[in-house]
Design a protein around this motif. Structure first.
Motif, PDB file in Angstrom:
ATOM      1  N   LEU A 251       0.736  -1.132  -0.024  1.00  0.00           N
ATOM      2  CA  LEU A 251       0.007  -0.111   0.037  1.00  0.00           C
ATOM      3  C   LEU A 251       0.924   1.291  -0.072  1.00  0.00           C
ATOM      4  CD1 LEU A 251      -2.783   1.072   0.446  1.00  0.00           C
ATOM      5  CD2 LEU A 251      -2.323   1.232   2.803  1.00  0.00           C
ATOM      6  N   PRO A 252       0.668   1.993  -0.916  1.00  0.00           N
ATOM      7  CA  PRO A 252       1.523   3.272  -1.199  1.00  0.00           C
ATOM      8  C   PRO A 252       1.144   4.434   0.148  1.00  0.00           C
ATOM      9  CG  PRO A 252      -0.247   3.461  -2.679  1.00  0.00           C
ATOM     10  CD  PRO A 252      -0.372   2.190  -2.083  1.00  0.00           C
ATOM     11  N   ILE A 253       1.437   3.910   1.439  1.00  0.00           N
ATOM     12  CA  ILE A 253       1.149   4.696   2.529  1.00  0.00           C
ATOM     13  C   ILE A 253       1.740   6.103   2.625  1.00  0.00           C
ATOM     14  CG2 ILE A 253       2.718   3.955   4.097  1.00  0.00           C
ATOM     15  CD1 ILE A 253      -1.094   4.335   4.856  1.00  0.00           C
ATOM     16  N   GLN A 254       2.979   6.227   2.137  1.00  0.00           N
ATOM     17  CA  GLN A 254       3.593   7.435   2.260  1.00  0.00           C
ATOM     18  C   GLN A 254       3.145   8.584   1.626  1.00  0.00           C
ATOM     19  OE1 GLN A 254       4.789   4.385   0.799  1.00  0.00           O
ATOM     20  NE2 GLN A 254       6.969   3.970   1.268  1.00  0.00           N
ATOM     21  N   PRO A 255       2.848   8.403   0.111  1.00  0.00           N
ATOM     22  CA  PRO A 255       2.049   9.688  -0.468  1.00  0.00           C
ATOM     23  C   PRO A 255       0.815  10.072   0.066  1.00  0.00           C
ATOM     24  CG  PRO A 255       2.750   7.963  -2.064  1.00  0.00           C
ATOM     25  CD  PRO A 255       2.941   7.403  -0.719  1.00  0.00           C
ATOM     26  N   ILE A 256       0.286   8.865   0.815  1.00  0.00           N
ATOM     27  CA  ILE A 256      -1.077   9.372   1.531  1.00  0.00           C
ATOM     28  C   ILE A 256      -0.908  10.186   2.767  1.00  0.00           C
ATOM     29  CG2 ILE A 256      -2.960   8.566   2.693  1.00  0.00           C
ATOM     30  CD1 ILE A 256      -2.780   5.858   0.857  1.00  0.00           C
ATOM     31  N   GLU A 257       0.271   9.677   3.445  1.00  0.00           N
ATOM     32  CA  GLU A 257       0.738  10.613   4.764  1.00  0.00           C
ATOM     33  C   GLU A 257       1.385  12.191   4.066  1.00  0.00           C
ATOM     34  OE1 GLU A 257       2.825   8.496   7.959  1.00  0.00           O
ATOM     35  OE2 GLU A 257       3.278   6.945   6.433  1.00  0.00           O
ATOM     36  N   ALA A 258       1.926  12.115   3.143  1.00  0.00           N
ATOM     37  CA  ALA A 258       2.555  13.390   2.328  1.00  0.00           C
ATOM     38  C   ALA A 258       1.298  14.519   1.928  1.00  0.00           C
ATOM     39  CB  ALA A 258       3.288  13.162   1.222  1.00  0.00           C
ATOM     40  N   THR A 259       0.399  13.662   1.655  1.00  0.00           N
ATOM     41  CA  THR A 259      -0.779  14.504   1.205  1.00  0.00           C
ATOM     42  C   THR A 259      -1.503  15.238   2.411  1.00  0.00           C
ATOM     43  OG1 THR A 259      -1.324  13.175  -0.832  1.00  0.00           O
ATOM     44  CG2 THR A 259      -2.982  14.386  -0.140  1.00  0.00           C
ATOM     45  N   VAL A 260      -1.635  14.391   3.387  1.00  0.00           N
ATOM     46  CA  VAL A 260      -2.133  14.942   4.512  1.00  0.00           C
ATOM     47  C   VAL A 260      -1.591  15.935   5.157  1.00  0.00           C
ATOM     48  CG1 VAL A 260      -3.195  14.390   7.059  1.00  0.00           C
ATOM     49  CG2 VAL A 260      -3.592  12.695   5.053  1.00  0.00           C
ATOM     50  N   MET A 261      -0.023  15.878   5.148  1.00  0.00           N
ATOM     51  CA  MET A 261       0.662  16.863   5.868  1.00  0.00           C
ATOM     52  C   MET A 261       0.630  18.079   4.980  1.00  0.00           C
ATOM     53  SD  MET A 261       1.901  14.998   8.302  1.00  0.00           S
ATOM     54  CE  MET A 261       0.597  14.359   8.396  1.00  0.00           C
ATOM     55  N   PHE A 262       0.436  18.015   3.629  1.00  0.00           N
ATOM     56  CA  PHE A 262       0.295  19.046   2.954  1.00  0.00           C
ATOM     57  C   PHE A 262      -0.936  20.116   3.288  1.00  0.00           C
ATOM     58  CE2 PHE A 262       3.488  17.385  -0.160  1.00  0.00           C
ATOM     59  CZ  PHE A 262       4.469  18.492  -0.002  1.00  0.00           C
ATOM     60  N   ILE A 263      -2.166  19.290   3.551  1.00  0.00           N
ATOM     61  CA  ILE A 263      -3.447  19.741   3.737  1.00  0.00           C
ATOM     62  C   ILE A 263      -3.183  20.315   5.065  1.00  0.00           C
ATOM     63  CG2 ILE A 263      -5.612  19.093   4.420  1.00  0.00           C
ATOM     64  CD1 ILE A 263      -5.302  16.512   2.545  1.00  0.00           C
ATOM     65  N   ILE A 264      -2.639  19.835   6.127  1.00  0.00           N
ATOM     66  CA  ILE A 264      -2.194  20.447   7.530  1.00  0.00           C
ATOM     67  C   ILE A 264      -1.509  21.563   7.016  1.00  0.00           C
ATOM     68  CG2 ILE A 264      -1.101  20.377   9.692  1.00  0.00           C
ATOM     69  CD1 ILE A 264      -1.595  17.404   9.599  1.00  0.00           C
ATOM     70  N   VAL A 265      -0.421  21.810   6.227  1.00  0.00           N
ATOM     71  CA  VAL A 265       0.319  23.015   6.027  1.00  0.00           C
ATOM     72  C   VAL A 265      -0.775  24.335   5.429  1.00  0.00           C
ATOM     73  CG1 VAL A 265       1.995  24.120   4.732  1.00  0.00           C
ATOM     74  CG2 VAL A 265       2.458  21.817   5.512  1.00  0.00           C
ATOM     75  N   ALA A 266      -1.647  23.791   4.594  1.00  0.00           N
ATOM     76  CA  ALA A 266      -2.698  24.657   3.743  1.00  0.00           C
ATOM     77  C   ALA A 266      -3.602  25.100   4.768  1.00  0.00           C
ATOM     78  CB  ALA A 266      -3.057  23.933   2.726  1.00  0.00           C
ATOM     79  N   THR A 267      -4.034  24.261   5.673  1.00  0.00           N
ATOM     80  CA  THR A 267      -5.142  24.594   6.533  1.00  0.00           C
ATOM     81  C   THR A 267      -4.645  25.582   7.473  1.00  0.00           C
ATOM     82  OG1 THR A 267      -6.227  22.215   6.592  1.00  0.00           O
ATOM     83  CG2 THR A 267      -6.739  23.782   8.575  1.00  0.00           C
ATOM     84  N   VAL A 268      -3.426  25.323   8.165  1.00  0.00           N
ATOM     85  CA  VAL A 268      -2.790  26.257   9.043  1.00  0.00           C
ATOM     86  C   VAL A 268      -2.559  27.487   8.664  1.00  0.00           C
ATOM     87  CG1 VAL A 268      -0.849  26.784  10.531  1.00  0.00           C
ATOM     88  CG2 VAL A 268      -1.570  24.545  10.470  1.00  0.00           C
TER      89      VAL A 268
END
Length: 236
Positions: free
Chosen positions: A141-158
């Motif tokens: 399962l390509p979990i790393q890109p999923i995690e990266a996407t969530v991190m970028f969403i956190i950055v944008a949200t902040v």
């Protein structure tokens, strides 16, 4: 592997650009923002190495082969403590320092996770429809890109939050994002590949990272509640 090393540099550049962009919100000079960025990056590296050593120690104590790698999540967990100490030494408002560095920390984490995807580390569980992982020898399962996407969403949200929020309580941005991150990371662990099944139940029936997530979530929640209570009393 080349991109894995480059990803940390890209993360640092992203953090520097974010801090230079948002410094005016915290009434900081350019030189102050640059210094804080450099110190944060160094603290993040120390935190990642420290967490990697803790992981190795826990594995050894459970008669499992110790891992010599760094643990990027340690950067998120230990950086606020190190930066609090820095702020006190530099005589800066620790609330401003932590609020400033928050989006940049997750930008670095996002870039690092993309690096992990190319290096094949921190992989997901075996999945027939997934991406082939050479070190594991199976599709995962390509979990790393999923995690990266969530991190970028956190950055944008902040970033949206700090520009739009009118009643932002100083010092709460880091712990709030920490709660979001640890909540997400706790469940990600169920889909992460582990060479040894014992690692999934290594502390109180949880992985080491799940235990750290519970601990960090609790500390962050208390942190927010204390600051909100102090803010409420000052407002009355």
């Amino acid at each position: 592997m080349a991109f894995y090393k480059l990803s940390y540099l890209l993360g640092f550049i992203a953090m520097l650009l974010i801090n230079l962009k948002t410094k005016k919100l915290y009434k900081l000079k350019t030189s102050e923002a640059v210094v804080i960025t450099l110190v944060t990056y160094i603290c993040g590296v120390i935190g990642a190495v420290l967490m990697g050593n803790i992981n190795g120690l826990v594995l050894t104590m459970n008669n499992l082969p110790a891992s010599s790698g760094v643990a990027i999540s340690g950067a998120v967990m230990f950086t606020p403590l190190f930066m609090l100490i820095f702020a006190l030494i530099a005589k800066k408002d620790w609330k401003i320092v932590l609020d400033l560095i928050t989006p940049g920390v997750y930008a670095i984490l996002a870039c690092a996770k993309m690096g992990c995807a190319t290096a094949g580390c921190c992989a997901g569980i075996e999945w027939e429809s997934g991406v082939y992982n050479e070190s594991i020898g199976a599709n995962v399962l390509p979990i790393q890109p999923i995690e990266a996407t969530v991190m970028f969403i956190i950055v944008a949200t902040v970033l949206i939050y700090i520009y739009k929020a009118k009643n932002c309580i100083p010092g709460t941005i880091y712990p709030i994002t920490s709660m979001i991150y640890t909540f997400f990371r706790f469940f990600v662990e169920f889909f992460r590949y582990y060479e040894y099944e014992e690692q999934r139940h290594i502390i109180f029936g949880m992985t080491l990272w799940q235990f750290c997530c519970v601990l960090m979530f609790t500390i962050s929640l208390i942190w927010v509640l204390v600051l909100k209570n102090k803010h409420k009393k000052l407002s009355e």
